[in-house]
Design an enzyme around this catalytic site. Structure first.
Site, PDB file in Angstrom:
ATOM      1  N   VAL A  44      26.165  65.851  15.867  1.00  0.00           N
ATOM      2  CA  VAL A  44      24.939  65.609  16.640  1.00  0.00           C
ATOM      3  C   VAL A  44      24.191  66.926  16.837  1.00  0.00           C
ATOM      4  O   VAL A  44      24.767  67.906  17.297  1.00  0.00           O
ATOM      5  CB  VAL A  44      25.267  64.967  18.004  1.00  0.00           C
ATOM      6  N   GLY A  78      23.054  68.594  14.335  1.00  0.00           N
ATOM      7  CA  GLY A  78      23.689  69.387  13.283  1.00  0.00           C
ATOM      8  C   GLY A  78      22.748  70.170  12.402  1.00  0.00           C
ATOM      9  O   GLY A  78      23.202  70.810  11.442  1.00  0.00           O
ATOM     10  N   ASP A 137      20.093  64.577  13.531  1.00  0.00           N
ATOM     11  CA  ASP A 137      19.170  65.498  14.197  1.00  0.00           C
ATOM     12  C   ASP A 137      17.779  64.874  14.218  1.00  0.00           C
ATOM     13  O   ASP A 137      17.579  63.741  13.746  1.00  0.00           O
ATOM     14  CB  ASP A 137      19.149  66.856  13.478  1.00  0.00           C
ATOM     15  N   MET A 148      19.229  61.524  20.091  1.00  0.00           N
ATOM     16  CA  MET A 148      20.561  61.403  20.686  1.00  0.00           C
ATOM     17  C   MET A 148      20.523  60.804  22.084  1.00  0.00           C
ATOM     18  O   MET A 148      21.561  60.381  22.613  1.00  0.00           O
ATOM     19  CB  MET A 148      21.262  62.762  20.720  1.00  0.00           C
ATOM     20  N   HIS A 179      24.835  72.907  26.244  1.00  0.00           N
ATOM     21  CA  HIS A 179      24.339  73.988  27.105  1.00  0.00           C
ATOM     22  C   HIS A 179      22.810  74.024  27.147  1.00  0.00           C
ATOM     23  O   HIS A 179      22.227  74.720  27.976  1.00  0.00           O
ATOM     24  CB  HIS A 179      24.920  75.340  26.680  1.00  0.00           C
TER      25      HIS A 179
END
Length: 353
Positions: free
Chosen positions: A195, A197, A219, A240, A257
């Site tokens: 995911v 990527g 992506d 996503m 993050h």
């Protein structure tokens, strides 16, 4: 004259040194950028041995008036470990180190694209908006500086999107060193979806190590369109936050993050859905930072905390400690997890539903 709060002069001078060190820290970044733009690591590599300052100046065709200044640049970067400073026939000479070898074009891993992207004025200038960012509840420095978030900006600016993708691909090359020692993580899997990527650098590494493993790179559509597929590597465009392709495992490398806890919960819920109803027990694989100030070396913690500030400013994201990761997992019903070291500052987290 104001009070010094009873501090010794030596403490005040140390405070000044710390203040000035950070005040001029932007010069560190620009020095790094300059050697990439000048191609100095490539020149030393091609030379095949330590290069004297005079030889380097000749190849660069540096004007005589600037030779001393370039010498200062090389001396400073050698002090910080980017070059090894030697003496050859009573002359200053420089050799590559592990850091500058990462900037040599044609080698792998090759991180110069990461340097060029992160230090592009479009991105770096946005940090001048940090004061305003503090008071704007939902805006990143990018929102304030450019009027849109990073992802919208990349969509609207194909040239910068290409630079960004090259940077992420170069960083993913580091996975080749790390993942070759993590074969147990992927053994037994029939399919995995990467995911976020990008152009598939990490997925290709996994495919080479496990030829029978079906890899899906997922992506944004503009990232994966027209990319070359093969028997066990395919590209899928999508969002996503809406859904993730079904697979035995989901890989999230340096993705979470970027996002707030709320957004991460949604991503993890979709990951959980993607690996459900498999004949084999599915899992989520996270490659990201785990802040551990008590156990990490000081310099490693320094990098992690610096990246935490950077993620907060650019994307309203964050780096997390184990308790924060655990809280996220439990909130979406993921209670079984294992954290392992991966690189100098990244960890690998395996999560089972």
């Amino acid at each position: 004259m104001g009070s010094n709060n009873g501090r010794k002069a030596s403490e005040i001078f140390q405070g000044q040194a710390l203040l000035y060190r950070h005040m001029f820290a932007f010069v560190d970044s620009m020095c790094l950028k300059s050697i990439v733009e000048l191609g100095i690591p490539n020149i030393i590599h091609k030379h095949g041995q330590p290069i004297t300052l005079s030889e380097l100046m000749s190849i660069l065709q540096v004007p005589p008036a600037k030779v001393g200044h370039v010498q200062s640049l090389m001396r400073y970067l050698a002090h910080h470990g980017f070059f090894e400073r030697l003496r050859i026939h009573e002359k200053d000479a420089y050799a590559l180190t592990a850091a500058s070898e990462l900037l040599v074009k044609g080698t792998e891993p090759y991180l110069a694209p990461m340097v060029e992207c992160m230090l592009d004025p479009t991105l770096s200038a946005s940090f001048h908006q940090m004061k305003k960012w503090v008071y704007e509840e939902d805006l990143s420095v990018f929102d304030i500086s450019l009027g849109s978030n990073l992802w919208d900006f990349l969509t609207k600016n194909p040239a910068y999107n290409e630079i960004f993708n090259e940077a992420m691909a170069s960083d993913s090359q580091m996975s080749n060193l790390a993942l070759r020692d993590c074969k147990l993580v992927f053994e037994g899997l029939e399919s995995i979806v990467d995911v976020g990527g990008g152009t598939g650098t990490t997925a290709k590494i996994i495919c080479e190590a496990f030829p029978n493993l079906k890899c899906i790179v997922f992506d944004r559509p503009q990232v994966v369109e027209n990319l070359l597929e093969n028997n066990n590597l395919t590209y899928v465009g999508g969002d996503m936050f809406k859904s993730i392709p079904k697979a035995n495992a989901v890989l999230l490398k340096w993705i979470l993050h970027d996002w707030t806890d709320k957004d991460c919960r949604k991503i993890l819920e979709n990951c959980k859905e993607a690996i459900s109803n498999n004949s084999k027990r599915g899992k989520i694989i996270i490659i990201d930072i785990v802040i551990n100030e008590k156990q990490d070396e000081h310099k490693v913690t320094e990098l992690k905390l610096l990246l935490d500030v950077a993620m907060a400013c650019v994307l309203n994201g964050k780096e997390r400690n184990e308790e924060e990761w655990k809280k996220l997992f439990m909130e979406v019903g993921l209670q079984d997890y294992k954290i392992s070291p991966l690189t100098g500052y990244l960890s690998l987290i395996e999560i089972y539903p």
